[in-house]
Design an enzyme around this catalytic site. Structure first.
Site, mmCIF file in Angstrom:
data_model
loop_
_atom_site.group_PDB
_atom_site.id
_atom_site.type_symbol
_atom_site.label_atom_id
_atom_site.label_comp_id
_atom_site.label_asym_id
_atom_site.label_seq_id
_atom_site.Cartn_x
_atom_site.Cartn_y
_atom_site.Cartn_z
ATOM 1 N N GLU A 221 52.077 47.725 33.593
ATOM 2 C CA GLU A 221 50.966 46.868 33.188
ATOM 3 C C GLU A 221 49.836 47.016 34.203
ATOM 4 O OE1 GLU A 221 48.326 44.630 31.641
ATOM 5 O OE2 GLU A 221 50.204 44.868 30.509
ATOM 6 N N ASN B 285 48.648 52.469 36.194
ATOM 7 C CA ASN B 285 47.883 53.042 35.089
ATOM 8 C C ASN B 285 48.640 54.257 34.559
ATOM 9 O OD1 ASN B 285 46.049 54.310 33.383
ATOM 10 N ND2 ASN B 285 44.277 53.738 34.625
ATOM 11 N N LEU C 158 53.025 49.383 22.332
ATOM 12 C CA LEU C 158 53.004 48.290 21.375
ATOM 13 C C LEU C 158 51.690 47.529 21.439
ATOM 14 C CD1 LEU C 158 56.633 46.894 21.888
ATOM 15 C CD2 LEU C 158 55.871 48.975 20.734
ATOM 16 N N ASP D 79 45.299 48.604 23.245
ATOM 17 C CA ASP D 79 43.869 48.332 23.074
ATOM 18 C C ASP D 79 43.298 49.323 22.055
ATOM 19 O OD1 ASP D 79 41.095 48.021 23.331
ATOM 20 O OD2 ASP D 79 41.235 47.588 25.471
#
Length: 253
Positions: free
Chosen positions: A67, A129, A149, A152
């Site tokens: 994340e 990242n 899932l 963006d």
């Protein structure tokens, strides 16, 4: 990468002599090898719903959420730590009191009566990242499942290059995914679904998994329902577009 801080239950206890060796230039702590390696990776894991759902289903499989948001990463880490403590207490026979005056929407707060398989020691989260550094975390062919899932959608055309699925990134994903491994994608944006499907269909490194085969995959239901975003789509009676692809034999690069 020192994985022992993420999965301490899967690292053997070291003796004092081994600790001395670890301080030697030829054997750093970063070279500590776990009893298992991460096999599932949830890219852009959000609040960790999928990881928490899958952890007891695959108690012998290490899984990692990645994340990019610092506060969200910390939230998931704290949640996992709390679950580990809770299930260690259950395993020790310590009964957890029921919260008083629960409302129907708060039924999920009822403590479990039995410890979950694996006690959530097989799951962790890291801030990173994946679009830039995924091969820094995983070896070639290490992963068996990759999850994307509700990513963006980057609606504006000039931002499409920032989408999580592209031919360049698929080569990176194929590198860390073993032959036979699966990429799971889902979105509530049809344009993004068609974009991801187009790039995966065009890649010689992946093949689409038929719908009838997916019906027998217990992971698919969690992909659809376990995440906060997935639950939000359900509350709003939205559509979910699922596409899953299998890694084929052949070089990734």
């Amino acid at each position: 990468m020192d994985w022992s801080i993420h999965y301490p239950a899967y690292f053997p206890q070291r003796s004092e002599s081994q600790d001395d060796l670890a301080r030697d230039d030829t054997m750093t702590e970063d070279k500590a090898v776990p009893l298992k390696r991460v096999e599932f990776a949830d890219i852009g894991c959000g609040f960790g719903g999928l990881l928490i759902a899958l952890a007891p289903m695959f108690p012998d499989t290490l899984m990692l959420g990645m994340e990019i948001r610092t506060s969200v990463t910390q939230y998931v880490a704290d949640k996992i730590a709390a679950l580990r403590i809770q299930h260690e207490q259950l395993a020790a026979g310590i009964n957890m009191p029921l919260p008083a005056h629960l409302k129907p929407e708060e039924l999920s707060l009822i403590p479990p009566k039995e410890p979950a398989p694996g006690g959530y020691h097989n799951v962790s989260v890291i801030r990173g990242n994946a679009m830039k550094f995924l091969p820094n975390f995983f070896e070639k062919g290490q992963l068996s499942k990759l999850f994307f899932l509700f990513p963006d959608p980057h609606f504006k055309a000039r931002k499409h290059k920032a989408r999580i699925i592209s031919q360049t990134l698929l080569a990176e994903y194929a590198y860390v995914l073993r032959p036979g491994g699966i990429i799971y994608t889902i979105t509530d944006v049809k344009d993004l679904y068609e974009w991801m499907k187009k790039h995966l269909d065009e890649s010689p490194l992946f093949e689409k998994i038929p719908e009838d085969e997916l019906e027998n995959d217990p992971v698919v239901e969690q992909v659809r329902t376990a995440t906060e975003e997935g639950k939000k789509v359900e509350r709003n009676n939205g559509n979910k577009w699922l596409a899953c692809y299998r890694r084929l034999e052949g070089p990734s690069r």
